[in-house]
Write a protein that holds these residues in place. Structure first.
Motif, PDB file in Angstrom:
ATOM      1  N   GLN A 111      24.166 -24.047  60.660  1.00  0.00           N
ATOM      2  CA  GLN A 111      23.533 -23.380  59.521  1.00  0.00           C
ATOM      3  C   GLN A 111      22.245 -24.084  59.128  1.00  0.00           C
ATOM      4  OE1 GLN A 111      26.570 -23.288  56.479  1.00  0.00           O
ATOM      5  NE2 GLN A 111      27.968 -22.062  57.750  1.00  0.00           N
ATOM      6  N   MET A 112      22.271 -25.404  59.121  1.00  0.00           N
ATOM      7  CA  MET A 112      21.073 -26.169  58.754  1.00  0.00           C
ATOM      8  C   MET A 112      19.977 -25.979  59.793  1.00  0.00           C
ATOM      9  SD  MET A 112      20.952 -30.183  57.680  1.00  0.00           S
ATOM     10  CE  MET A 112      19.378 -30.985  57.320  1.00  0.00           C
ATOM     11  N   ALA A 113      20.344 -25.950  61.067  1.00  0.00           N
ATOM     12  CA  ALA A 113      19.368 -25.738  62.132  1.00  0.00           C
ATOM     13  C   ALA A 113      18.736 -24.356  62.009  1.00  0.00           C
ATOM     14  CB  ALA A 113      20.023 -25.910  63.495  1.00  0.00           C
ATOM     15  N   ALA A 114      19.547 -23.351  61.693  1.00  0.00           N
ATOM     16  CA  ALA A 114      19.036 -21.988  61.562  1.00  0.00           C
ATOM     17  C   ALA A 114      18.018 -21.892  60.429  1.00  0.00           C
ATOM     18  CB  ALA A 114      20.196 -21.017  61.324  1.00  0.00           C
ATOM     19  N   GLN A 115      18.270 -22.634  59.363  1.00  0.00           N
ATOM     20  CA  GLN A 115      17.335 -22.634  58.236  1.00  0.00           C
ATOM     21  C   GLN A 115      15.978 -23.215  58.640  1.00  0.00           C
ATOM     22  OE1 GLN A 115      19.486 -24.831  55.246  1.00  0.00           O
ATOM     23  NE2 GLN A 115      20.925 -23.148  54.848  1.00  0.00           N
ATOM     24  N   LYS A 116      15.992 -24.155  59.594  1.00  0.00           N
ATOM     25  CA  LYS A 116      14.743 -24.754  60.067  1.00  0.00           C
ATOM     26  C   LYS A 116      14.169 -24.013  61.283  1.00  0.00           C
ATOM     27  CE  LYS A 116      14.159 -29.220  60.350  1.00  0.00           C
ATOM     28  NZ  LYS A 116      13.016 -29.392  59.425  1.00  0.00           N
ATOM     29  N   ASN A 117      14.869 -22.967  61.718  1.00  0.00           N
ATOM     30  CA  ASN A 117      14.436 -22.179  62.872  1.00  0.00           C
ATOM     31  C   ASN A 117      14.347 -23.019  64.140  1.00  0.00           C
ATOM     32  OD1 ASN A 117      13.802 -19.665  63.975  1.00  0.00           O
ATOM     33  ND2 ASN A 117      11.596 -20.047  63.827  1.00  0.00           N
ATOM     34  N   ILE A 118      15.319 -23.910  64.313  1.00  0.00           N
ATOM     35  CA  ILE A 118      15.434 -24.722  65.527  1.00  0.00           C
ATOM     36  C   ILE A 118      16.875 -24.657  66.012  1.00  0.00           C
ATOM     37  CG2 ILE A 118      13.538 -26.290  64.930  1.00  0.00           C
ATOM     38  CD1 ILE A 118      15.612 -28.322  63.967  1.00  0.00           C
ATOM     39  N   THR A 119      17.139 -25.179  67.191  1.00  0.00           N
ATOM     40  CA  THR A 119      18.511 -25.167  67.704  1.00  0.00           C
ATOM     41  C   THR A 119      19.296 -26.351  67.135  1.00  0.00           C
ATOM     42  OG1 THR A 119      18.068 -26.542  69.635  1.00  0.00           O
ATOM     43  CG2 THR A 119      17.666 -24.162  69.865  1.00  0.00           C
ATOM     44  N   PRO A 120      20.625 -26.250  67.118  1.00  0.00           N
ATOM     45  CA  PRO A 120      21.430 -27.397  66.683  1.00  0.00           C
ATOM     46  C   PRO A 120      21.144 -28.640  67.521  1.00  0.00           C
ATOM     47  CG  PRO A 120      22.779 -25.432  66.788  1.00  0.00           C
ATOM     48  CD  PRO A 120      21.455 -25.059  67.387  1.00  0.00           C
ATOM     49  N   SER A 121      20.904 -28.458  68.813  1.00  0.00           N
ATOM     50  CA  SER A 121      20.590 -29.596  69.680  1.00  0.00           C
ATOM     51  C   SER A 121      19.314 -30.286  69.226  1.00  0.00           C
ATOM     52  CB  SER A 121      20.426 -29.143  71.129  1.00  0.00           C
ATOM     53  OG  SER A 121      21.621 -28.584  71.626  1.00  0.00           O
ATOM     54  N   GLN A 122      18.308 -29.511  68.915  1.00  0.00           N
ATOM     55  CA  GLN A 122      17.038 -30.099  68.477  1.00  0.00           C
ATOM     56  C   GLN A 122      17.201 -30.843  67.152  1.00  0.00           C
ATOM     57  OE1 GLN A 122      14.794 -26.448  68.695  1.00  0.00           O
ATOM     58  NE2 GLN A 122      13.818 -27.042  70.631  1.00  0.00           N
ATOM     59  N   LEU A 123      17.987 -30.274  66.257  1.00  0.00           N
ATOM     60  CA  LEU A 123      18.241 -30.943  64.977  1.00  0.00           C
ATOM     61  C   LEU A 123      18.967 -32.264  65.205  1.00  0.00           C
ATOM     62  CD1 LEU A 123      18.179 -30.860  61.870  1.00  0.00           C
ATOM     63  CD2 LEU A 123      20.335 -29.587  61.945  1.00  0.00           C
ATOM     64  N   ALA A 124      19.972 -32.241  66.067  1.00  0.00           N
ATOM     65  CA  ALA A 124      20.749 -33.456  66.342  1.00  0.00           C
ATOM     66  C   ALA A 124      19.900 -34.529  67.012  1.00  0.00           C
ATOM     67  CB  ALA A 124      21.949 -33.110  67.223  1.00  0.00           C
ATOM     68  N   LEU A 125      19.045 -34.127  67.936  1.00  0.00           N
ATOM     69  CA  LEU A 125      18.171 -35.094  68.608  1.00  0.00           C
ATOM     70  C   LEU A 125      17.135 -35.655  67.647  1.00  0.00           C
ATOM     71  CD1 LEU A 125      17.652 -33.312  72.043  1.00  0.00           C
ATOM     72  CD2 LEU A 125      18.854 -35.473  71.655  1.00  0.00           C
ATOM     73  N   ALA A 126      16.580 -34.799  66.799  1.00  0.00           N
ATOM     74  CA  ALA A 126      15.604 -35.280  65.818  1.00  0.00           C
ATOM     75  C   ALA A 126      16.243 -36.311  64.902  1.00  0.00           C
ATOM     76  CB  ALA A 126      15.061 -34.102  65.007  1.00  0.00           C
ATOM     77  N   TRP A 127      17.515 -36.100  64.565  1.00  0.00           N
ATOM     78  CA  TRP A 127      18.223 -37.072  63.717  1.00  0.00           C
ATOM     79  C   TRP A 127      18.386 -38.413  64.445  1.00  0.00           C
ATOM     80  CZ3 TRP A 127      22.851 -39.660  64.380  1.00  0.00           C
ATOM     81  CH2 TRP A 127      23.285 -40.401  63.271  1.00  0.00           C
ATOM     82  N   VAL A 128      18.815 -38.371  65.700  1.00  0.00           N
ATOM     83  CA  VAL A 128      18.984 -39.611  66.473  1.00  0.00           C
ATOM     84  C   VAL A 128      17.661 -40.369  66.555  1.00  0.00           C
ATOM     85  CG1 VAL A 128      19.437 -40.546  68.784  1.00  0.00           C
ATOM     86  CG2 VAL A 128      20.979 -38.840  67.810  1.00  0.00           C
ATOM     87  N   LEU A 129      16.577 -39.658  66.835  1.00  0.00           N
ATOM     88  CA  LEU A 129      15.265 -40.304  66.940  1.00  0.00           C
ATOM     89  C   LEU A 129      14.831 -40.885  65.593  1.00  0.00           C
ATOM     90  CD1 LEU A 129      13.496 -37.630  69.181  1.00  0.00           C
ATOM     91  CD2 LEU A 129      14.372 -39.856  69.910  1.00  0.00           C
ATOM     92  N   SER A 130      15.219 -40.224  64.511  1.00  0.00           N
ATOM     93  CA  SER A 130      14.846 -40.716  63.182  1.00  0.00           C
ATOM     94  C   SER A 130      15.526 -42.045  62.855  1.00  0.00           C
ATOM     95  CB  SER A 130      15.212 -39.680  62.110  1.00  0.00           C
ATOM     96  OG  SER A 130      16.610 -39.681  61.823  1.00  0.00           O
ATOM     97  N   LYS A 131      16.606 -42.342  63.574  1.00  0.00           N
ATOM     98  CA  LYS A 131      17.331 -43.596  63.356  1.00  0.00           C
ATOM     99  C   LYS A 131      16.758 -44.743  64.190  1.00  0.00           C
ATOM    100  CE  LYS A 131      20.591 -43.250  60.969  1.00  0.00           C
ATOM    101  NZ  LYS A 131      20.700 -43.209  59.485  1.00  0.00           N
ATOM    102  N   GLY A 132      15.664 -44.474  64.904  1.00  0.00           N
ATOM    103  CA  GLY A 132      15.015 -45.525  65.680  1.00  0.00           C
ATOM    104  C   GLY A 132      15.565 -45.707  67.078  1.00  0.00           C
ATOM    105  N   ALA A 133      16.388 -44.789  67.526  1.00  0.00           N
ATOM    106  CA  ALA A 133      16.978 -44.890  68.865  1.00  0.00           C
ATOM    107  C   ALA A 133      16.130 -44.141  69.889  1.00  0.00           C
ATOM    108  CB  ALA A 133      18.396 -44.324  68.857  1.00  0.00           C
ATOM    109  N   ILE A 134      16.247 -44.551  71.147  1.00  0.00           N
ATOM    110  CA  ILE A 134      15.756 -43.758  72.267  1.00  0.00           C
ATOM    111  C   ILE A 134      16.912 -42.869  72.688  1.00  0.00           C
ATOM    112  CG2 ILE A 134      14.842 -43.799  74.617  1.00  0.00           C
ATOM    113  CD1 ILE A 134      12.993 -45.147  72.611  1.00  0.00           C
ATOM    114  N   ALA A 135      16.719 -41.568  72.672  1.00  0.00           N
ATOM    115  CA  ALA A 135      17.781 -40.639  73.053  1.00  0.00           C
ATOM    116  C   ALA A 135      17.683 -40.328  74.538  1.00  0.00           C
ATOM    117  CB  ALA A 135      17.672 -39.351  72.245  1.00  0.00           C
ATOM    118  N   ILE A 136      18.833 -40.268  75.216  1.00  0.00           N
ATOM    119  CA  ILE A 136      18.836 -39.893  76.633  1.00  0.00           C
ATOM    120  C   ILE A 136      19.818 -38.735  76.857  1.00  0.00           C
ATOM    121  CG2 ILE A 136      17.957 -42.041  77.623  1.00  0.00           C
ATOM    122  CD1 ILE A 136      20.916 -42.813  78.205  1.00  0.00           C
TER     123      ILE A 136
END
Length: 336
Positions: A259-284
């Motif tokens: 639901q939160m991803a839809a509000q931002k017009n992005i996919t849940p995957s993109q929202l989840a990855l953006a969150w991981v990156l915001s924590k200072g991690a390199i996502a793979i």
């Protein structure tokens, strides 16, 4: 699409893209498919497309296959080795017949045996980032890392990493030779490194953090609607988090993320990855298809506000996900 920015991993100046590519699913593991059927041609095309997007960090391991994954990467990067940063791992013991024994081996002589095998399989003279895949409880970490440090001196590896190590082990290892990166499972559904001291220790020591399975082994994509959607030999069938009642409890949490991803017009995957990156991690995040490497890469251009981060973390506070991330045997091998 903009090229993915480069960031520093660790404190020695190792520059990598903010997002790498997990390659485990591109081959079988011990004869079974990991995340559904893999196609070598599609996998190689995905690796080439990743580079076009700036995703030059490829994450593999001698375990995957075993051996087959490293050989696949060798094909994919042939003639263009220096454009990529190769990260591979050792520690799950592989015998002389290229069969897994499933023992964990961090003895110095096995470190030497493993690097020579990986160099051959990857068809390269050096590995950029070499991880101990799991800590060997029967071998002092100082001995294992000491042997890895010798490989740095010889130019066979450039940087040393650990995977799924505890804060105490990371400190001991770092005292022997600088650790550049620590890899752990980390996602909206798996936040243990925040609470077990690992992330705090990494920040204190100037060690980079690499988040594998940042999409919850594909669960966050929302494509799996039921435990029955997994193929008979899919690795995820063995994971308690994706079994029975646990699956549906976690699906309720995922619906709020969707639901939160839809509000931002992005996919849940993109929202989840953006969150991981915001924590200072390199996502793979791992994928073997061009469609998903492009979708995942776009997440690096997203910025979450402080309010959005708080909202996400309130949906899934640390520890709320139902079920362990591995079976009992494998859970005994993490955070050592």
């Amino acid at each position: 699409m903009d090229m993915i920015k480069k960031v520093k991993l660790g404190s020695k100046g190792f520059m990598v893209p903010a997002q790498g590519l997990g390659c485990m699913g591109m081959t079988t593991l011990a004869g079974a498919d990991v995340y559904g059927k893999a196609d070598e041609k599609d996998a190689i095309k995905t690796i080439h497309r990743a580079l076009e997007l700036g995703i030059s960090l490829l994450d593999t391991a001698d375990l995957y296959g075993p051996i087959l994954n490293e050989r696949l990467l060798a094909k994919a990067i042939s003639g263009n080795r220096n454009a990529y940063q190769i990260a591979t791992k050792f520690g799950y013991e592989i015998d002389d017949n290229e069969q897994l024994t499933w023992a964990i081996n961090g003895k110095p002589d096995y470190v030497r045996k493993s690097i020579e095998r990986s160099l051959k399989n990857l068809n390269t003279d050096h590995i950029d980032l070499y991880y101990l895949h799991r800590v060997d409880p029967a071998t002092p970490i100082e001995d294992t890392v000491g042997a890895m440090a010798d490989l740095v001196k010889e130019g066979k590896i450039s940087y040393i990493g650990l995977s799924e190590a505890s804060a105490a082990t990371i400190r001991k290892a770092h005292a022997v030779h600088e650790i550049t990166a620590v890899q752990s499972e980390y996602s909206l559904f798996e936040r243990e490194p925040e609470v077990n001291g690992v992330m705090d220790t990494l920040a204190e020591l100037g060690i980079g953090f690499v988040a594998y399975s940042p999409l919850g082994r594909g669960f966050i994509t929302g494509e799996i609607k039921s435990p029955d959607d997994f193929a008979a030999d899919d690795f995820r069938r063995q994971i308690p988090r994706y079994q029975g009642e646990n699956f549906y409890k976690n699906m309720e949490l995922l619906e709020q993320i969707q639901q939160m991803a839809a509000q931002k017009n992005i996919t849940p995957s993109q929202l989840a990855l953006a969150w991981v990156l915001s924590k200072g991690a390199i996502a793979i995040p791992g994928t073997k298809r061009i469609k998903y490497i492009e979708e995942n890469a776009a997440a690096t251009n997203l910025t979450l506000s402080a309010e959005e981060q708080i909202a996400l973390e309130s949906i899934i506070p640390a520890g709320i996900a139902a079920g362990n991330r591995y079976d009992e045997y494998s859970m005994n091998g993490v955070n050592i």
